[in-house]
Design a protein around this motif. Structure first.
Motif, PDB file in Angstrom:
ATOM      1  N   LEU A  18     -11.320   1.194   4.139  1.00  0.00           N
ATOM      2  CA  LEU A  18     -12.638   0.581   4.268  1.00  0.00           C
ATOM      3  C   LEU A  18     -13.180   0.265   2.879  1.00  0.00           C
ATOM      4  N   LEU A  19     -13.564  -0.980   2.664  1.00  0.00           N
ATOM      5  CA  LEU A  19     -14.171  -1.407   1.418  1.00  0.00           C
ATOM      6  C   LEU A  19     -15.631  -1.741   1.694  1.00  0.00           C
ATOM      7  N   THR A  31     -19.719  -8.173  -5.281  1.00  0.00           N
ATOM      8  CA  THR A  31     -18.763  -8.208  -6.393  1.00  0.00           C
ATOM      9  C   THR A  31     -18.121  -6.861  -6.643  1.00  0.00           C
ATOM     10  N   MET A  32     -18.696  -5.796  -6.061  1.00  0.00           N
ATOM     11  CA  MET A  32     -18.129  -4.455  -6.196  1.00  0.00           C
ATOM     12  C   MET A  32     -18.096  -3.776  -4.832  1.00  0.00           C
ATOM     13  N   PHE A  33     -17.047  -2.995  -4.604  1.00  0.00           N
ATOM     14  CA  PHE A  33     -16.880  -2.283  -3.338  1.00  0.00           C
ATOM     15  C   PHE A  33     -16.491  -0.837  -3.606  1.00  0.00           C
ATOM     16  N   HIS A  34     -16.907   0.042  -2.687  1.00  0.00           N
ATOM     17  CA  HIS A  34     -16.492   1.439  -2.727  1.00  0.00           C
ATOM     18  C   HIS A  34     -15.412   1.649  -1.676  1.00  0.00           C
ATOM     19  N   ARG A  35     -14.362   2.364  -2.025  1.00  0.00           N
ATOM     20  CA  ARG A  35     -13.262   2.608  -1.099  1.00  0.00           C
ATOM     21  C   ARG A  35     -13.552   3.817  -0.228  1.00  0.00           C
ATOM     22  N   ARG A  36     -13.374   3.663   1.079  1.00  0.00           N
ATOM     23  CA  ARG A  36     -13.565   4.743   2.040  1.00  0.00           C
ATOM     24  C   ARG A  36     -12.438   4.682   3.075  1.00  0.00           C
ATOM     25  N   THR A  37     -12.439   5.616   3.994  1.00  0.00           N
ATOM     26  CA  THR A  37     -11.526   5.548   5.137  1.00  0.00           C
ATOM     27  C   THR A  37     -12.319   5.150   6.372  1.00  0.00           C
ATOM     28  N   ALA A  38     -11.652   4.517   7.326  1.00  0.00           N
ATOM     29  CA  ALA A  38     -12.305   4.116   8.570  1.00  0.00           C
ATOM     30  C   ALA A  38     -11.372   4.397   9.735  1.00  0.00           C
ATOM     31  N   GLY A  39     -11.971   4.585  10.907  1.00  0.00           N
ATOM     32  CA  GLY A  39     -11.204   4.859  12.117  1.00  0.00           C
ATOM     33  C   GLY A  39     -11.916   5.933  12.916  1.00  0.00           C
ATOM     34  N   ALA A  40     -12.242   5.636  14.166  1.00  0.00           N
ATOM     35  CA  ALA A  40     -13.002   6.591  14.980  1.00  0.00           C
ATOM     36  C   ALA A  40     -12.293   7.936  15.084  1.00  0.00           C
ATOM     37  N   LEU A  70      -4.630   6.322   2.372  1.00  0.00           N
ATOM     38  CA  LEU A  70      -5.119   6.921   3.618  1.00  0.00           C
ATOM     39  C   LEU A  70      -4.392   8.213   3.948  1.00  0.00           C
ATOM     40  N   LEU A  71      -3.082   8.213   3.787  1.00  0.00           N
ATOM     41  CA  LEU A  71      -2.306   9.419   4.076  1.00  0.00           C
ATOM     42  C   LEU A  71      -2.720  10.553   3.150  1.00  0.00           C
ATOM     43  N   ALA A  72      -2.889  10.237   1.874  1.00  0.00           N
ATOM     44  CA  ALA A  72      -3.298  11.272   0.914  1.00  0.00           C
ATOM     45  C   ALA A  72      -4.675  11.831   1.261  1.00  0.00           C
ATOM     46  N   THR A  73      -5.578  10.968   1.706  1.00  0.00           N
ATOM     47  CA  THR A  73      -6.924  11.416   2.084  1.00  0.00           C
ATOM     48  C   THR A  73      -6.875  12.371   3.257  1.00  0.00           C
ATOM     49  N   MET A  74      -6.106  12.016   4.282  1.00  0.00           N
ATOM     50  CA  MET A  74      -6.023  12.872   5.469  1.00  0.00           C
ATOM     51  C   MET A  74      -5.354  14.201   5.144  1.00  0.00           C
ATOM     52  N   GLN A  75      -4.313  14.166   4.327  1.00  0.00           N
ATOM     53  CA  GLN A  75      -3.636  15.398   3.949  1.00  0.00           C
ATOM     54  C   GLN A  75      -4.555  16.295   3.116  1.00  0.00           C
ATOM     55  N   ALA A  76      -5.369  15.671   2.267  1.00  0.00           N
ATOM     56  CA  ALA A  76      -6.288  16.448   1.432  1.00  0.00           C
ATOM     57  C   ALA A  76      -7.346  17.169   2.267  1.00  0.00           C
ATOM     58  N   GLU A  77      -7.602  16.675   3.469  1.00  0.00           N
ATOM     59  CA  GLU A  77      -8.552  17.337   4.368  1.00  0.00           C
ATOM     60  C   GLU A  77      -7.904  18.486   5.137  1.00  0.00           C
ATOM     61  N   GLY A  78      -6.624  18.723   4.912  1.00  0.00           N
ATOM     62  CA  GLY A  78      -5.927  19.810   5.588  1.00  0.00           C
ATOM     63  C   GLY A  78      -5.426  19.445   6.974  1.00  0.00           C
ATOM     64  N   ILE A  79      -5.333  18.144   7.256  1.00  0.00           N
ATOM     65  CA  ILE A  79      -4.902  17.673   8.574  1.00  0.00           C
ATOM     66  C   ILE A  79      -3.380  17.555   8.619  1.00  0.00           C
ATOM     67  N   ASP A  80      -2.795  17.993   9.729  1.00  0.00           N
ATOM     68  CA  ASP A  80      -1.354  17.874   9.936  1.00  0.00           C
ATOM     69  C   ASP A  80      -1.006  16.398  10.147  1.00  0.00           C
ATOM     70  N   THR A  92      -0.715  -1.869   6.446  1.00  0.00           N
ATOM     71  CA  THR A  92      -1.851  -1.055   6.851  1.00  0.00           C
ATOM     72  C   THR A  92      -3.074  -1.931   7.063  1.00  0.00           C
ATOM     73  N   GLY A  93      -3.824  -1.654   8.121  1.00  0.00           N
ATOM     74  CA  GLY A  93      -5.039  -2.413   8.382  1.00  0.00           C
ATOM     75  C   GLY A  93      -6.164  -2.016   7.441  1.00  0.00           C
ATOM     76  N   PHE A  94      -7.102  -2.942   7.246  1.00  0.00           N
ATOM     77  CA  PHE A  94      -8.257  -2.647   6.402  1.00  0.00           C
ATOM     78  C   PHE A  94      -9.462  -3.420   6.911  1.00  0.00           C
ATOM     79  N   GLN A  95     -10.624  -3.078   6.396  1.00  0.00           N
ATOM     80  CA  GLN A  95     -11.843  -3.780   6.783  1.00  0.00           C
ATOM     81  C   GLN A  95     -12.842  -3.817   5.633  1.00  0.00           C
ATOM     82  N   PHE A  96     -13.666  -4.850   5.651  1.00  0.00           N
ATOM     83  CA  PHE A  96     -14.799  -4.959   4.733  1.00  0.00           C
ATOM     84  C   PHE A  96     -16.069  -4.625   5.507  1.00  0.00           C
TER      85      PHE A  96
END
Length: 296
Positions: A18-19, A31-40, A70-80, A92-96
């Motif tokens: 997510l940008l 002109t500037m975006f912050h990177r996040r993760t998205a997905g219900a 995205l994988l690194a983010t999920m793993q950093a949260e302790g998710i299997d 990989t899908g993305f969105q603005f």
């Protein structure tokens, strides 16, 4: 004999990079975006993990930079993430997302068609891994992504029902992903009928059931087998109808300044599911959901 469980919650779903625009206004002017993760599903998975539950997430990602992030983010949260398939042949899908500061719906552009996650199919499910969770959280988003994710969602619910596990379902409607409203209503209500805990918003419930009150929406899904229905009412809190605690209403938590409501429903789901899996009462679970939703 019941199989032993290795973790608390499993979920399937598409994660997207997510940008988010750094300043308000049309996305094309940013002109500037912050990177996040998205997905219900990933939002709920992260929320549950932060609340101390053991969570497993299954999906498909590309091996591109977005997939790696995205994988690194999920793993950093302790998710299997042992059942996330990384495929170099897929992207990989993305969105603005535009930035809003007034509580209105932000503009969003999806770039997910043909994404790695859209290629998930029932054969990707490791049944032993799935059954090693004591609960499945499902949403209407993953089911809507493609022609193969719908049967994948259905199969995951069938496996967990056969194993005697509990299932929660959030309709999380995405009308643009469905061929039409009638098809969306049919599929979402079929999925909901396979769940123990159903968590619709009032507007979703009105569209899906034709009922005009929280009580009517709850009765609709209770009549189709749900043990608990929690109807989200935004600032007014939530109404519940359940086997264990009858019916009731939980007040909402005041929010001094509503900035952006996206993700509030996912926070609500994480609160309700986590509390119920901890053995808390239905009113306590709904209250936790309302509090986290307000915070989100």
């Amino acid at each position: 004999m019941t199989e032993p469980t290795a973790f608390d919650v499993a979920t399937f779903g598409e994660a997207m990079l997510l940008l988010v625009a750094a300043e308000p206004g049309p996305i094309e002017h940013a002109t500037m975006f912050h990177r996040r993760t998205a997905g219900a599903e990933t939002n709920v998975a992260i929320g549950l993990a932060r609340l101390g539950l053991k969570v497993g997430w299954a999906s498909r990602l590309g091996t591109d930079s977005m997939g790696r992030a995205l994988l690194a983010t999920m793993q950093a949260e302790g998710i299997d993430c042992s059942h996330v398939i990384c495929d170099a042949a897929q992207r990989t899908g993305f969105q603005f997302k535009g930035r809003v500061i007034d509580g209105s719906d932000p503009p969003v552009e999806y770039h997910r068609k043909g994404s790695a996650a859209s290629h998930m199919r029932p054969e990707d499910i490791d049944e032993a891994w799935l059954r090693s969770a004591r609960h499945l959280h499902a949403t209407g988003v993953f089911a809507a992504v493609s022609d193969t994710t719908l049967p994948t969602a259905l199969r995951s619910m069938e496996i967990m029902r056969a194993a005697g596990r509990s299932i929660s379902f959030d309709p999380n409607l995405r009308p643009t992903l469905w061929a039409g409203e009638a098809r969306m209503r049919e599929c979402i209500n079929d999925l909901a009928a396979r769940a123990d805990w159903v968590l619709p918003g009032m507007e979703e419930g009105r569209l899906l059931t034709g009922e005009s009150t929280p009580e009517g929406v709850a009765r609709f899904y209770r009549g189709r087998g749900a043990k608990l229905v929690v109807v989200k009412l935004g600032p007014e809190g939530a109404y519940y109808d359940s086997d264990a605690a009858g019916t009731g209403h939980v007040e909402g938590f005041p929010v001094k300044e509503v900035v952006d409501t996206v993700g509030a429903g996912d926070g609500f789901a994480a609160g309700v599911v986590s509390a119920l899996l901890e053995g808390r009462s239905v009113p306590e679970a709904v209250r936790r959901g309302a509090w986290i939703g307000a915070r989100a």
